[in-house]
Design a protein around this motif. Structure first.
Motif, short mmCIF file in Angstrom:
data_model
loop_
_atom_site.label_atom_id
_atom_site.label_comp_id
_atom_site.label_asym_id
_atom_site.label_seq_id
_atom_site.Cartn_x
_atom_site.Cartn_y
_atom_site.Cartn_z
N VAL A 45 23.13 -10.94 38.11
CA VAL A 45 22.27 -10.99 39.30
C VAL A 45 21.52 -12.32 39.35
O VAL A 45 21.40 -12.95 40.41
N ILE A 46 21.03 -12.78 38.22
CA ILE A 46 20.34 -14.08 38.16
C ILE A 46 21.31 -15.20 38.51
O ILE A 46 20.96 -16.15 39.22
N TRP A 47 22.55 -15.11 38.01
CA TRP A 47 23.57 -16.13 38.29
C TRP A 47 23.82 -16.22 39.80
O TRP A 47 23.84 -17.32 40.36
N ILE A 48 23.97 -15.09 40.46
CA ILE A 48 24.22 -15.08 41.90
C ILE A 48 23.02 -15.62 42.66
O ILE A 48 23.18 -16.44 43.58
N ALA A 49 21.82 -15.21 42.28
CA ALA A 49 20.62 -15.70 42.96
C ALA A 49 20.46 -17.21 42.78
O ALA A 49 20.12 -17.92 43.73
N LEU A 50 20.71 -17.69 41.57
CA LEU A 50 20.61 -19.13 41.32
C LEU A 50 21.65 -19.90 42.13
O LEU A 50 21.36 -20.97 42.67
N SER A 51 22.86 -19.35 42.23
CA SER A 51 23.91 -20.02 43.01
C SER A 51 23.54 -20.09 44.49
O SER A 51 23.74 -21.13 45.13
N LEU A 52 23.01 -19.00 45.03
CA LEU A 52 22.60 -19.02 46.43
C LEU A 52 21.47 -20.01 46.68
O LEU A 52 21.47 -20.74 47.67
N PHE A 53 20.50 -20.02 45.76
CA PHE A 53 19.40 -21.00 45.86
C PHE A 53 19.95 -22.42 45.81
O PHE A 53 19.54 -23.30 46.57
N TRP A 54 20.90 -22.64 44.90
CA TRP A 54 21.47 -23.98 44.71
C TRP A 54 22.22 -24.42 45.97
O TRP A 54 22.09 -25.56 46.40
N PHE A 55 23.04 -23.51 46.54
CA PHE A 55 23.78 -23.85 47.76
C PHE A 55 22.84 -24.20 48.91
O PHE A 55 23.12 -25.10 49.70
N ARG A 56 21.73 -23.51 49.00
CA ARG A 56 20.82 -23.72 50.14
C ARG A 56 19.97 -24.97 49.98
O ARG A 56 19.79 -25.71 50.94
N PHE A 57 19.43 -25.20 48.78
CA PHE A 57 18.43 -26.25 48.63
C PHE A 57 18.88 -27.47 47.83
O PHE A 57 18.44 -28.58 48.11
N MET A 58 19.72 -27.28 46.83
CA MET A 58 20.02 -28.40 45.93
C MET A 58 21.31 -29.13 46.30
O MET A 58 21.38 -30.35 46.19
N GLU A 59 22.33 -28.41 46.71
CA GLU A 59 23.60 -29.07 47.01
C GLU A 59 23.50 -30.03 48.19
O GLU A 59 24.13 -31.09 48.16
N PRO A 60 22.72 -29.73 49.24
CA PRO A 60 22.59 -30.73 50.31
C PRO A 60 21.97 -32.05 49.82
O PRO A 60 22.17 -33.09 50.44
N MET A 61 21.25 -32.01 48.69
CA MET A 61 20.68 -33.24 48.13
C MET A 61 21.69 -33.99 47.27
O MET A 61 21.40 -35.05 46.75
N GLY A 62 22.90 -33.43 47.12
CA GLY A 62 23.95 -34.13 46.39
C GLY A 62 24.21 -33.62 44.98
O GLY A 62 25.06 -34.17 44.30
N LEU A 63 23.52 -32.58 44.57
CA LEU A 63 23.73 -32.05 43.22
C LEU A 63 24.85 -31.02 43.25
O LEU A 63 24.88 -30.12 44.08
N SER A 64 25.78 -31.13 42.31
CA SER A 64 26.94 -30.27 42.27
C SER A 64 26.58 -28.85 41.85
O SER A 64 25.64 -28.62 41.09
#
Length: 83
Positions: A45-64
């Motif tokens: 559950v933490i993995w999925i939540a972290l992935s969704l957070f990452w897709f929304r906020f971090m990946e647009p900044m260029g982080l894989s």
């Protein structure tokens, strides 16, 4: 009423040195009692939540997303082993 013979409990007859020692259950950092499957579920559950957070906020900044996966895998290992 009843003619039952009352016998003391066996545990009442044992003295302190005869009583079996009960080892305390190992405790982890999670505030609930869990088995390995519960900890695996929490980690997923933490993995999925972290992935969704990452897709929304971090990946647009260029982080894989692989950075997020590495962090989630490390957290999952810690939670399953020590949680």
């Amino acid at each position: 009423m009843s003619d039952h013979h009352e016998e003391p409990l066996i545990s009442a007859l044992l003295e302190e040195e005869d009583a079996p020692e009960i080892a305390p259950a190992p405790t982890g950092f999670l505030p609930i009692e869990t088995n390995w499957f519960d900890r695996l579920f929490i980690a997923l559950v933490i993995w999925i939540a972290l992935s969704l957070f990452w897709f929304r906020f971090m990946e647009p900044m260029g982080l894989s997303i692989w950075i997020s996966n590495a962090i989630a895998a490390a957290l999952a290992f810690i939670i399953i082993k020590k949680g």
